[in-house]
Design a protein around this motif. Structure first.
Motif, PDB file in Angstrom:
ATOM      1  N   TRP A 220       0.839  -1.191   0.000  1.00  0.00           N
ATOM      2  CA  TRP A 220       0.000   0.000   0.000  1.00  0.00           C
ATOM      3  C   TRP A 220       0.878   1.246   0.000  1.00  0.00           C
ATOM      4  N   ASP A 221       0.371   2.317  -0.618  1.00  0.00           N
ATOM      5  CA  ASP A 221       1.090   3.585  -0.633  1.00  0.00           C
ATOM      6  C   ASP A 221       0.944   4.291   0.713  1.00  0.00           C
ATOM      7  N   ASN A 222       1.913   5.150   1.003  1.00  0.00           N
ATOM      8  CA  ASN A 222       1.869   5.948   2.228  1.00  0.00           C
ATOM      9  C   ASN A 222       1.589   7.405   1.913  1.00  0.00           C
ATOM     10  N   ASN A 223       0.926   8.074   2.851  1.00  0.00           N
ATOM     11  CA  ASN A 223       0.677   9.501   2.735  1.00  0.00           C
ATOM     12  C   ASN A 223       1.972  10.249   3.034  1.00  0.00           C
ATOM     13  N   SER A 224       2.409  11.107   2.114  1.00  0.00           N
ATOM     14  CA  SER A 224       3.690  11.802   2.277  1.00  0.00           C
ATOM     15  C   SER A 224       3.672  12.775   3.448  1.00  0.00           C
ATOM     16  N   ASN A 225       2.473  13.216   3.853  1.00  0.00           N
ATOM     17  CA  ASN A 225       2.382  14.163   4.968  1.00  0.00           C
ATOM     18  C   ASN A 225       2.370  13.468   6.324  1.00  0.00           C
ATOM     19  N   THR A 226       1.612  12.380   6.417  1.00  0.00           N
ATOM     20  CA  THR A 226       1.436  11.719   7.707  1.00  0.00           C
ATOM     21  C   THR A 226       2.249  10.443   7.849  1.00  0.00           C
ATOM     22  N   GLY A 227       2.673   9.867   6.727  1.00  0.00           N
ATOM     23  CA  GLY A 227       3.381   8.595   6.776  1.00  0.00           C
ATOM     24  C   GLY A 227       2.452   7.401   6.916  1.00  0.00           C
ATOM     25  N   ARG A 228       1.156   7.655   7.076  1.00  0.00           N
ATOM     26  CA  ARG A 228       0.189   6.573   7.233  1.00  0.00           C
ATOM     27  C   ARG A 228      -0.216   6.014   5.876  1.00  0.00           C
ATOM     28  N   ARG A 229      -0.715   4.773   5.884  1.00  0.00           N
ATOM     29  CA  ARG A 229      -1.085   4.120   4.631  1.00  0.00           C
ATOM     30  C   ARG A 229      -2.363   4.716   4.033  1.00  0.00           C
ATOM     31  N   LYS A 230      -2.461   4.616   2.711  1.00  0.00           N
ATOM     32  CA  LYS A 230      -3.656   5.044   1.993  1.00  0.00           C
ATOM     33  C   LYS A 230      -4.473   3.817   1.612  1.00  0.00           C
ATOM     34  N   HIS A 231      -5.779   3.902   1.789  1.00  0.00           N
ATOM     35  CA  HIS A 231      -6.618   2.761   1.428  1.00  0.00           C
ATOM     36  C   HIS A 231      -6.676   2.618  -0.090  1.00  0.00           C
ATOM     37  N   PRO A 232      -6.332   1.439  -0.620  1.00  0.00           N
ATOM     38  CA  PRO A 232      -6.284   1.264  -2.084  1.00  0.00           C
ATOM     39  C   PRO A 232      -7.613   1.537  -2.783  1.00  0.00           C
ATOM     40  N   LYS A 233      -8.728   1.230  -2.111  1.00  0.00           N
ATOM     41  CA  LYS A 233     -10.008   1.430  -2.788  1.00  0.00           C
ATOM     42  C   LYS A 233     -10.312   2.909  -2.965  1.00  0.00           C
ATOM     43  N   ILE A 234      -9.997   3.710  -1.942  1.00  0.00           N
ATOM     44  CA  ILE A 234     -10.218   5.151  -2.069  1.00  0.00           C
ATOM     45  C   ILE A 234      -9.298   5.724  -3.148  1.00  0.00           C
ATOM     46  N   ILE A 376      16.167   2.651   4.819  1.00  0.00           N
ATOM     47  CA  ILE A 376      14.923   3.198   4.285  1.00  0.00           C
ATOM     48  C   ILE A 376      15.126   3.526   2.814  1.00  0.00           C
ATOM     49  N   THR A 377      14.035   3.631   2.077  1.00  0.00           N
ATOM     50  CA  THR A 377      14.113   3.966   0.657  1.00  0.00           C
ATOM     51  C   THR A 377      14.233   5.477   0.479  1.00  0.00           C
ATOM     52  N   ARG A 378      14.554   5.882  -0.747  1.00  0.00           N
ATOM     53  CA  ARG A 378      14.629   7.310  -1.055  1.00  0.00           C
ATOM     54  C   ARG A 378      13.273   7.976  -0.823  1.00  0.00           C
ATOM     55  N   LYS A 379      12.197   7.280  -1.216  1.00  0.00           N
ATOM     56  CA  LYS A 379      10.851   7.839  -1.033  1.00  0.00           C
ATOM     57  C   LYS A 379      10.547   8.045   0.449  1.00  0.00           C
ATOM     58  N   GLU A 380      10.939   7.094   1.288  1.00  0.00           N
ATOM     59  CA  GLU A 380      10.727   7.226   2.731  1.00  0.00           C
ATOM     60  C   GLU A 380      11.578   8.358   3.293  1.00  0.00           C
ATOM     61  N   ALA A 381      12.788   8.515   2.761  1.00  0.00           N
ATOM     62  CA  ALA A 381      13.656   9.607   3.199  1.00  0.00           C
ATOM     63  C   ALA A 381      13.053  10.959   2.838  1.00  0.00           C
ATOM     64  N   LYS A 382      12.392  11.027   1.685  1.00  0.00           N
ATOM     65  CA  LYS A 382      11.735  12.267   1.262  1.00  0.00           C
ATOM     66  C   LYS A 382      10.586  12.604   2.203  1.00  0.00           C
ATOM     67  N   THR A 383       9.788  11.607   2.561  1.00  0.00           N
ATOM     68  CA  THR A 383       8.692  11.819   3.503  1.00  0.00           C
ATOM     69  C   THR A 383       9.226  12.317   4.835  1.00  0.00           C
ATOM     70  N   LEU A 384      10.322  11.718   5.271  1.00  0.00           N
ATOM     71  CA  LEU A 384      10.951  12.094   6.532  1.00  0.00           C
ATOM     72  C   LEU A 384      11.418  13.549   6.476  1.00  0.00           C
ATOM     73  N   MET A 385      12.054  13.935   5.366  1.00  0.00           N
ATOM     74  CA  MET A 385      12.568  15.297   5.230  1.00  0.00           C
ATOM     75  C   MET A 385      11.428  16.306   5.202  1.00  0.00           C
ATOM     76  N   PHE A 386      10.319  15.953   4.567  1.00  0.00           N
ATOM     77  CA  PHE A 386       9.170  16.845   4.526  1.00  0.00           C
ATOM     78  C   PHE A 386       8.657  17.107   5.937  1.00  0.00           C
ATOM     79  N   TYR A 387       8.690  16.075   6.772  1.00  0.00           N
ATOM     80  CA  TYR A 387       8.240  16.257   8.148  1.00  0.00           C
ATOM     81  C   TYR A 387       9.172  17.222   8.881  1.00  0.00           C
ATOM     82  N   ILE A 388      10.466  17.061   8.689  1.00  0.00           N
ATOM     83  CA  ILE A 388      11.432  17.949   9.339  1.00  0.00           C
ATOM     84  C   ILE A 388      11.236  19.400   8.880  1.00  0.00           C
TER      85      ILE A 388
END
Length: 522
Positions: A220-234, A376-388
């Motif tokens: 499942w994809d993660n929300n770049s702002n919260t880091g939480r998963r996105k529901h695939p159906k939505i 962690i992946t580059r995408k996860e690192a990007k999410t982390l940096m956005f939080y910082i």
């Protein structure tokens, strides 16, 4: 408002003539019938509904006046469709609002701007078991969340044509008559040509990806702002809505008044589905800024950026008035001036060198692996940096990895840069504005829109003699392959001049061959 009043009077006049028994009006009636059909046709919209749900049957089984609908106005089926359409159109407009539980935040105050009795329809749908509410409201932070109730949520969904005159326009009324867009033909022209199309295979591909996620074959994809998963159906439902709009050439282009970014169906749709887009039958190629937000922050490290009457190509004073007013508070400026009095340019050079290389997120991923033994992946690192970058100074994330990396960034590798970011985001009790930590995010996004939209796109329009089709996705400009070099050259030069540091640009060709899951194409 004048136009709206005229249309309303015109419709009343047509209605009176059509219902008149006078012979002198007889010759107009067939023409007026066609007019009513055309007006009605304009109100037909495709909205996403469960295949198991029929509004007509539901209204017959549950008469509104007996099941929660209270209003001085007559019940209108189109308004009911409008509320239901928000359950998919809001996630389609803002993919960051998609969460794991499937709740869709609906700001009822915005909905009431055009539909005064919308609460009556919401109450009716809840009382009759069609929709449910999460009953969680946080003033200024979170609206009540709504979603289809379990029997409907678990059903298949399909796009259905319904008569819904209010679909989208009420909730997104601020996008109508976008003055900023009307004044920039170099941004709107290529959408108006309606040559941007989507391959029908995109619908089957989106469905296959959704099924693969549900079956556990794709994460499942993660929300770049919260880091939480996105529901695939939505996500899938939002994709269907956006793909349908692309098919109908409803690009919904507008420039927001907050950070002055250009939004459209292209910016809203999942990036993987952009591979199915073509312009005039030609594939597209995009040029984007690597580690864009950290790179743009280099402009803030120049003390002249904050001084009035400076000689810079871009500074705080060349940005829109609402951004200047958010930062030109004496308390903020005084702290920034004090900060630069204690630091020299050499203090920021390691940070500038890293973002200029385009490897900033990769470095963060490597730091996590070496210092915390947590790859962690580059995408996860990007999410982390956005939080910082964008969280409040006091913000505490539930993920200990993010908290640890935030500490490493601010105390070990870039303490001076982190200190400036904290000053910009700091909450001052003497300043009445709320969410003051948003200053940094708004500032960087305005710098991005100023350079990409008003400088790069305008220059491409002029130098390309209005023959170079371009479409923006925030920090990226997409065009057709023959014009890639011109777009890349303009971006390189304009960004270097504005930021004072040469950027690292990435080039990516869109096309069905580039989808993330080619095994699902069949």
């Amino acid at each position: 408002m004048v136009l709206f009043s005229f249309i309303s009077r015109f419709k009343v006049w047509l209605f009176n003539i059509f219902n008149s028994t006078s012979e002198k009006h007889f010759g107009y009636k067939s023409l007026i019938s066609i007019c009513f059909l055309l007006v009605g046709r304009r109100h037909i919209r495709k909205i996403l509904l469960p295949v198991t749900f029929s509004v007509k049957d539901h209204l017959k089984n549950y008469p509104p006046l007996q099941y929660g609908y209270q209003s001085t106005l007559k019940f209108n089926e189109g308004k009911l469709y409008y509320f239901l359409s928000l359950l998919s159109s809001i996630p389609a407009r803002n993919k960051d609002l998609i969460n794991e539980e499937g709740w869709v935040p609906i700001h009822m105050g915005m909905a009431r701007n055009c539909i005064k009795d919308i609460i009556g329809y919401k109450n009716y749908l809840i009382q009759t078991g069609v929709v449910e509410c999460d009953h969680t409201y946080i003033p200024g932070t979170k609206s009540y969340g709504y979603r289809w109730s379990t029997p409907y949520r678990e059903a298949d969904f399909e796009l259905k044509e319904v008569v819904c005159p209010h679909e989208d326009t009420a909730y997104f009324a601020n996008e109508i008559d976008d003055v900023a867009l009307q004044q920039t033909p170099y941004l709107s022209h290529w959408y108006n040509c309606k040559q941007l199309t989507v391959d029908p295979q995109a619908f089957q591909y989106a469905s296959a990806v959704y099924q693969a996620k549900i079956q556990g074959n794709i994460t499942w994809d993660n929300n770049s702002n919260t880091g939480r998963r996105k529901h695939p159906k939505i996500q899938y439902e939002a994709s269907l809505v956006n793909l349908d709009k692309l098919q109908q050439h409803r690009y919904e282009v507008h420039i927001d008044s907050n950070v002055h970014r250009l939004h459209s169906v292209i910016t809203n749709i999942q990036s993987d589905l952009r591979n199915f887009l073509t312009y005039d039958g030609k594939e597209l190629v995009d040029i984007d800024i690597k580690n864009c937000q950290p790179y743009l922050a280099c402009a803030l490290l120049n003390p002249l950026f904050w001084k009035k009457g400076n000689s810079l190509s871009l500074s705080l004073y060349s940005l829109p008035g609402n951004i200047q007013s958010a930062l030109l508070q004496q308390e903020v400026i005084t702290e920034i001036e004090d900060f630069f009095s204690k630091h020299q340019a050499v203090d920021f050079q390691p940070y500038i060198n890293k973002v200029a290389s385009g490897k900033f997120y990769e470095e963060f991923a490597a730091l996590s692996a070496t210092k915390l033994q947590k790859p962690i992946t580059r995408k996860e690192a990007k999410t982390l940096m956005f939080y910082i970058l964008f969280s409040s100074n006091q913000g505490q994330h539930s993920d200990p990895l993010i908290q640890q990396m935030k500490k490493i960034f601010s105390q070990e590798i870039y303490p001076e840069v982190s200190e400036l970011f904290k000053i910009i985001k700091r909450n001052h009790r003497s300043i009445p504005a709320s969410k003051q930590h948003n200053r940094l995010a708004r500032l960087l996004q305005n710098i991005e829109s100023e350079i990409i939209l008003r400088r790069c796109c305008k220059r491409i329009w002029d130098e390309g003699k209005q023959q170079v089709p371009i479409f923006t996705i925030h920090d990226c400009i997409a065009t057709i392959p023959p014009h890639k070099d011109l777009v890349e050259k303009v971006m390189q030069e304009e960004l270097t001049q504005a930021i004072g540091v040469s950027p690292s640009l990435g080039v990516e060709t869109w096309g069905i061959a580039a989808v993330k899951h080619p095994e699902l194409l069949n």
